[in-house]
Design a protein around this motif. Structure first.
Motif, PDB file in Angstrom:
ATOM      1  N   HIS A   1       0.869  -1.184   0.000  1.00  0.00           N
ATOM      2  CA  HIS A   1       0.000   0.000   0.000  1.00  0.00           C
ATOM      3  C   HIS A   1       0.898   1.223   0.000  1.00  0.00           C
ATOM      4  CE1 HIS A   1      -3.819  -2.079   1.011  1.00  0.00           C
ATOM      5  NE2 HIS A   1      -2.963  -2.976   1.467  1.00  0.00           N
ATOM      6  N   TYR A   2       0.701   2.120  -0.976  1.00  0.00           N
ATOM      7  CA  TYR A   2       1.531   3.328  -1.056  1.00  0.00           C
ATOM      8  C   TYR A   2       0.668   4.530  -0.681  1.00  0.00           C
ATOM      9  CZ  TYR A   2       4.644   6.880  -3.112  1.00  0.00           C
ATOM     10  OH  TYR A   2       5.435   7.982  -3.321  1.00  0.00           O
ATOM     11  N   LEU A   3       1.094   5.206   0.380  1.00  0.00           N
ATOM     12  CA  LEU A   3       0.316   6.346   0.897  1.00  0.00           C
ATOM     13  C   LEU A   3       0.879   7.660   0.380  1.00  0.00           C
ATOM     14  CD1 LEU A   3      -0.636   4.135   2.807  1.00  0.00           C
ATOM     15  CD2 LEU A   3      -0.180   5.620   4.743  1.00  0.00           C
ATOM     16  N   LEU A   4       0.036   8.477  -0.210  1.00  0.00           N
ATOM     17  CA  LEU A   4       0.441   9.813  -0.674  1.00  0.00           C
ATOM     18  C   LEU A   4      -0.375  10.856   0.066  1.00  0.00           C
ATOM     19  CD1 LEU A   4       0.549   8.990  -4.469  1.00  0.00           C
ATOM     20  CD2 LEU A   4       2.487   9.832  -3.161  1.00  0.00           C
ATOM     21  N   ARG A   5       0.304  11.864   0.600  1.00  0.00           N
ATOM     22  CA  ARG A   5      -0.428  12.927   1.301  1.00  0.00           C
ATOM     23  C   ARG A   5      -1.218  13.782   0.320  1.00  0.00           C
ATOM     24  NH1 ARG A   5       3.998  15.726   5.115  1.00  0.00           N
ATOM     25  NH2 ARG A   5       3.354  14.912   7.101  1.00  0.00           N
ATOM     26  N   GLY A   6      -0.632  13.997  -0.857  1.00  0.00           N
ATOM     27  CA  GLY A   6      -1.251  14.886  -1.842  1.00  0.00           C
ATOM     28  C   GLY A   6      -2.145  14.138  -2.813  1.00  0.00           C
ATOM     29  N   ASP A   7      -2.452  14.812  -3.944  1.00  0.00           N
ATOM     30  CA  ASP A   7      -3.351  14.145  -4.895  1.00  0.00           C
ATOM     31  C   ASP A   7      -2.630  13.471  -6.044  1.00  0.00           C
ATOM     32  OD1 ASP A   7      -2.608  16.419  -6.141  1.00  0.00           O
ATOM     33  OD2 ASP A   7      -4.642  17.252  -6.380  1.00  0.00           O
ATOM     34  N   ARG A   8      -1.277  13.615  -6.106  1.00  0.00           N
ATOM     35  CA  ARG A   8      -0.565  12.859  -7.136  1.00  0.00           C
ATOM     36  C   ARG A   8       0.916  12.717  -6.784  1.00  0.00           C
ATOM     37  NH1 ARG A   8       2.091  16.121 -11.007  1.00  0.00           N
ATOM     38  NH2 ARG A   8       1.556  18.325 -10.898  1.00  0.00           N
ATOM     39  N   TYR A   9       1.557  11.740  -7.438  1.00  0.00           N
ATOM     40  CA  TYR A   9       2.944  11.416  -7.170  1.00  0.00           C
ATOM     41  C   TYR A   9       3.903  12.490  -7.685  1.00  0.00           C
ATOM     42  CZ  TYR A   9       7.453   9.106  -7.737  1.00  0.00           C
ATOM     43  OH  TYR A   9       8.798   8.816  -7.711  1.00  0.00           O
ATOM     44  N   TRP A  10       4.851  12.920  -6.869  1.00  0.00           N
ATOM     45  CA  TRP A  10       5.970  13.815  -7.197  1.00  0.00           C
ATOM     46  C   TRP A  10       5.515  15.062  -7.959  1.00  0.00           C
ATOM     47  CZ3 TRP A  10      11.192  11.847  -9.754  1.00  0.00           C
ATOM     48  CH2 TRP A  10      12.243  12.538  -9.164  1.00  0.00           C
ATOM     49  N   SER A  11       4.576  15.771  -7.316  1.00  0.00           N
ATOM     50  CA  SER A  11       3.877  16.847  -8.019  1.00  0.00           C
ATOM     51  C   SER A  11       4.751  18.058  -8.346  1.00  0.00           C
ATOM     52  CB  SER A  11       2.688  17.296  -7.167  1.00  0.00           C
ATOM     53  OG  SER A  11       3.173  17.689  -5.895  1.00  0.00           O
ATOM     54  N   ASN A  12       5.913  18.203  -7.701  1.00  0.00           N
ATOM     55  CA  ASN A  12       6.720  19.393  -8.025  1.00  0.00           C
ATOM     56  C   ASN A  12       7.862  19.104  -9.008  1.00  0.00           C
ATOM     57  OD1 ASN A  12       8.288  18.010  -6.232  1.00  0.00           O
ATOM     58  ND2 ASN A  12       8.677  19.730  -4.852  1.00  0.00           N
ATOM     59  N   VAL A  13       7.907  17.913  -9.550  1.00  0.00           N
ATOM     60  CA  VAL A  13       8.881  17.593 -10.606  1.00  0.00           C
ATOM     61  C   VAL A  13       8.145  17.093 -11.850  1.00  0.00           C
ATOM     62  CG1 VAL A  13      10.756  16.022 -11.261  1.00  0.00           C
ATOM     63  CG2 VAL A  13      10.825  17.177  -9.043  1.00  0.00           C
ATOM     64  N   LEU A  14       7.196  16.195 -11.660  1.00  0.00           N
ATOM     65  CA  LEU A  14       6.443  15.652 -12.794  1.00  0.00           C
ATOM     66  C   LEU A  14       5.199  16.493 -13.047  1.00  0.00           C
ATOM     67  CD1 LEU A  14       6.582  11.827 -11.966  1.00  0.00           C
ATOM     68  CD2 LEU A  14       8.210  13.203 -13.284  1.00  0.00           C
ATOM     69  N   ASP A  15       4.726  16.511 -14.302  1.00  0.00           N
ATOM     70  CA  ASP A  15       3.431  17.163 -14.536  1.00  0.00           C
ATOM     71  C   ASP A  15       2.323  16.129 -14.286  1.00  0.00           C
ATOM     72  OD1 ASP A  15       3.110  15.609 -16.806  1.00  0.00           O
ATOM     73  OD2 ASP A  15       3.343  17.253 -18.228  1.00  0.00           O
ATOM     74  N   LYS A  16       1.082  16.569 -14.419  1.00  0.00           N
ATOM     75  CA  LYS A  16      -0.033  15.702 -14.031  1.00  0.00           C
ATOM     76  C   LYS A  16      -0.051  14.405 -14.848  1.00  0.00           C
ATOM     77  CE  LYS A  16      -4.766  16.052 -12.694  1.00  0.00           C
ATOM     78  NZ  LYS A  16      -5.960  16.842 -12.625  1.00  0.00           N
ATOM     79  N   HIS A  17       0.179  14.567 -16.153  1.00  0.00           N
ATOM     80  CA  HIS A  17       0.163  13.397 -17.024  1.00  0.00           C
ATOM     81  C   HIS A  17       1.225  12.390 -16.585  1.00  0.00           C
ATOM     82  CE1 HIS A  17       0.401  10.854 -20.541  1.00  0.00           C
ATOM     83  NE2 HIS A  17       1.689  11.129 -20.587  1.00  0.00           N
ATOM     84  N   GLU A  18       2.440  12.901 -16.316  1.00  0.00           N
ATOM     85  CA  GLU A  18       3.549  12.017 -15.938  1.00  0.00           C
ATOM     86  C   GLU A  18       3.258  11.309 -14.610  1.00  0.00           C
ATOM     87  OE1 GLU A  18       6.537  15.103 -18.228  1.00  0.00           O
ATOM     88  OE2 GLU A  18       6.401  15.154 -16.058  1.00  0.00           O
ATOM     89  N   SER A  19       2.715  12.063 -13.648  1.00  0.00           N
ATOM     90  CA  SER A  19       2.362  11.435 -12.358  1.00  0.00           C
ATOM     91  C   SER A  19       1.347  10.319 -12.582  1.00  0.00           C
ATOM     92  CB  SER A  19       1.726  12.440 -11.402  1.00  0.00           C
ATOM     93  OG  SER A  19       2.607  13.466 -11.087  1.00  0.00           O
ATOM     94  N   LEU A  20       0.345  10.596 -13.426  1.00  0.00           N
ATOM     95  CA  LEU A  20      -0.709   9.598 -13.635  1.00  0.00           C
ATOM     96  C   LEU A  20      -0.187   8.360 -14.353  1.00  0.00           C
ATOM     97  CD1 LEU A  20      -3.847  11.806 -14.403  1.00  0.00           C
ATOM     98  CD2 LEU A  20      -3.160  10.702 -12.264  1.00  0.00           C
TER      99      LEU A  20
END
Ligand SMILES: Cc1cc2nc3c(=O)[nH]c(=O)nc-3n(C[C@H](O)[C@H](O)[C@H](O)COP(=O)(O)OP(=O)(O)OC[C@H]3O[C@@H](n4cnc5c(N)ncnc54)[C@H](O)[C@@H]3O)c2cc1C
Length: 436
Positions: free
Chosen positions: A167-186
């Protein structure tokens, strides 16, 4: 001349090689408190998944070390007495130096929740940590991963490869949001889910529970509870500054060094993850946690310790890594802002990546072969490539070399622009002009 290098990482070893290229006679001593000596830290991710045997983590042989003719001391340096040019080792023995390199790296920020000291709460800094994880990762058991950046994924994939339910817990709404863009995170998240990882967004771990000293569950901020057998965290790293805290060496987030990797004490140098070096791209002194800059800094520091006056010119940080099995290259400045899952920087990360000035984005590919370019007035500022890596090396060279892309800038910014073709054609011409 007596040279002492604290730290057996890539920065320390590169310094020894550089010193020996200039000074064959000087006495060199390397001190390290890592029982495993020098090995590839990025390789730990592949050791966890089982793709690499631990023997493959050692890039050098005993013969290589013999040729460098240095003394290796196992132990911890506990104090630097600058005025005497002396180091205290484990509070017991002493060691004198004429020129000193501090290359002690960085370490994981601790998880500060109740239960964080329980057996079964793990991080990934050293080979010792990786071996500990392998001992605890049992097939069929459940792991919870918290944090962000590359290491959180390496932990996730390592535990998954060992047969755990993750189980991977993220505090925010997507992975690595300050380096990747939304598409890349998704794309990354989609691949994790396809591999069987359960993602929990807006999930904050507030407590780890245990029984007989061992992890048996976690509690989230919203009150939810989950049973688990292991908790792995990667919430950021911090340069190891304890050693220099009372030395009056200039510090900020790391040890501040000038272009010669020299601290404010002319006989003391710093390099690698512990050093905060000047970045011409952003005009600031920044932290990196990247193998190549650590090696390059160690090299320049070594030359200068041996009497040269060589400047360190930091190139745009570059990393080829694997995110959920997808080869990804990150170059230069590509994002900004704050990622709720990482404090400061993480392993395999650079502060420069999140220092994006005004830039226009051009991108192509919306599946796994994806390229995003950050375009400044005349130059490329950064790039992210996922999947197809054909243009990764040319883009690194063009960004580092400050290629003037004015001839193709307008075309790159047109809707549906064939940016890969435009870059490939431009590269052929620029490469010739730059005589690469
Ligand atoms: C899991 C993981 C994944 C990574 N992934 C990537 C990646 O994808 N790409 C990339 O470019 N980089 C990656 N990195 C980062 C890269 O490995 C580091 O930037 C690099 O190893 C830093 O080298 P260094 O020599 O500065 O420090 P380190 O390799 O950390 O070495 C520090 C040395 O100092 C010693 N030491 C510390 N304090 C003392 C003391 N008081 N006395 C004596 N010895 C001391 C330690 O034992 C160690 O030998 C990763 C790192 C890890 C751990």
């Amino acid at each position: 001349m007596k040279y002492v290098i604290i730290g057996a990482g890539v920065a320390g070893l590169a310094a020894i090689e550089a010193i020996r290229s200039v000074d064959q006679a000087g006495e060199i001593t390397m001190v390290s408190d890592d029982p495993h000596g020098y090995y590839s830290r990025p390789g730990l991710a592949y050791y966890l998944t089982g793709e690499l045997h631990d023997k493959a983590l050692y890039p050098r042989t005993q013969d290589d070390y013999k040729k460098l003719n240095f003394k290796y001391l196992k132990g911890r340096v506990t104090q630097i007495l600058r005025s005497e040019h002396v180091l205290e080792m484990d509070g017991k023995s002493r060691l004198t130096y004429d020129k000193l390199l501090i290359a002690v790296g960085a370490r994981a920020l601790p998880l500060e929740v109740p239960g964080a000291k329980l057996d079964g709460v793990v991080k990934l800094d050293h080979l010792t940590d990786a071996k500990n994880i392998l001992k605890l990762a049992k097939r069929g058991k459940t792991a919870v991963v918290v944090g962000g950046g590359i290491t959180a994924l390496e932990l996730t994939e390592g535990l998954l490869a060992r047969g755990m339910t993750v189980h991977y817990l993220l505090r925010g709404d997507r992975y690595w949001s300050n380096v990747l863009d939304k598409h890349e995170s998704l794309v990354v998240e989609g691949r994790l889910q396809a591999e069987g990882v359960t993602l929990h967004h807006h999930a904050e771990l507030v407590e780890i529970s245990g029984r007989n000293g061992r992890v048996n569950g976690v509690r989230f901020l919203d009150g939810r509870k989950m049973k688990c057998d292991l908790v792995a965290y990667a919430i950021g790293i911090k340069p190891c500054l304890e050693l220099v805290q009372n030395t009056d060496l200039a510090l900020d987030r790391g040890i501040l060094v000038n272009e010669h990797l020299q601290t404010n004490d002319p006989d003391i140098f710093a390099a690698g993850d512990v050093a905060q070096a000047y970045d011409p791209l952003s005009g600031r002194s920044v932290l990196d946690s990247l193998w190549n800059p650590a090696r390059d800094q160690g090299h320049v520091a070594g030359l200068n310790m041996a009497g040269r006056k060589t400047g360190y010119l930091k190139s745009p940080p570059f990393n080829v890594t694997r995110l959920a099995g997808l080869t990804t290259t990150i170059i230069g400045a590509v994002g900004r802002g704050h990622d709720e899952d990482v404090i400061g920087i993480a392993r395999g990360d650079s502060e420069t990546w999140r220092d994006l000035p005004d830039a226009i984005v051009a991108q192509s590919g919306f599946d796994i072969n994806h390229m995003r370019l950050l375009i400044g007035e005349k130059k490329l500022i950064g790039a992210v490539l996922m999947g197809d890596q054909t243009l990764s090396w040319p883009l690194e060279k063009m960004i580092a070399g400050g290629a003037n892309i004015s001839p193709i800038r307008e075309k790159l910014m047109m809707p549906e622009a064939p940016i890969a073709d435009l870059i490939a054609d431009f590269w052929v011409v620029w490469r010739e002009e730059a005589a690469l």
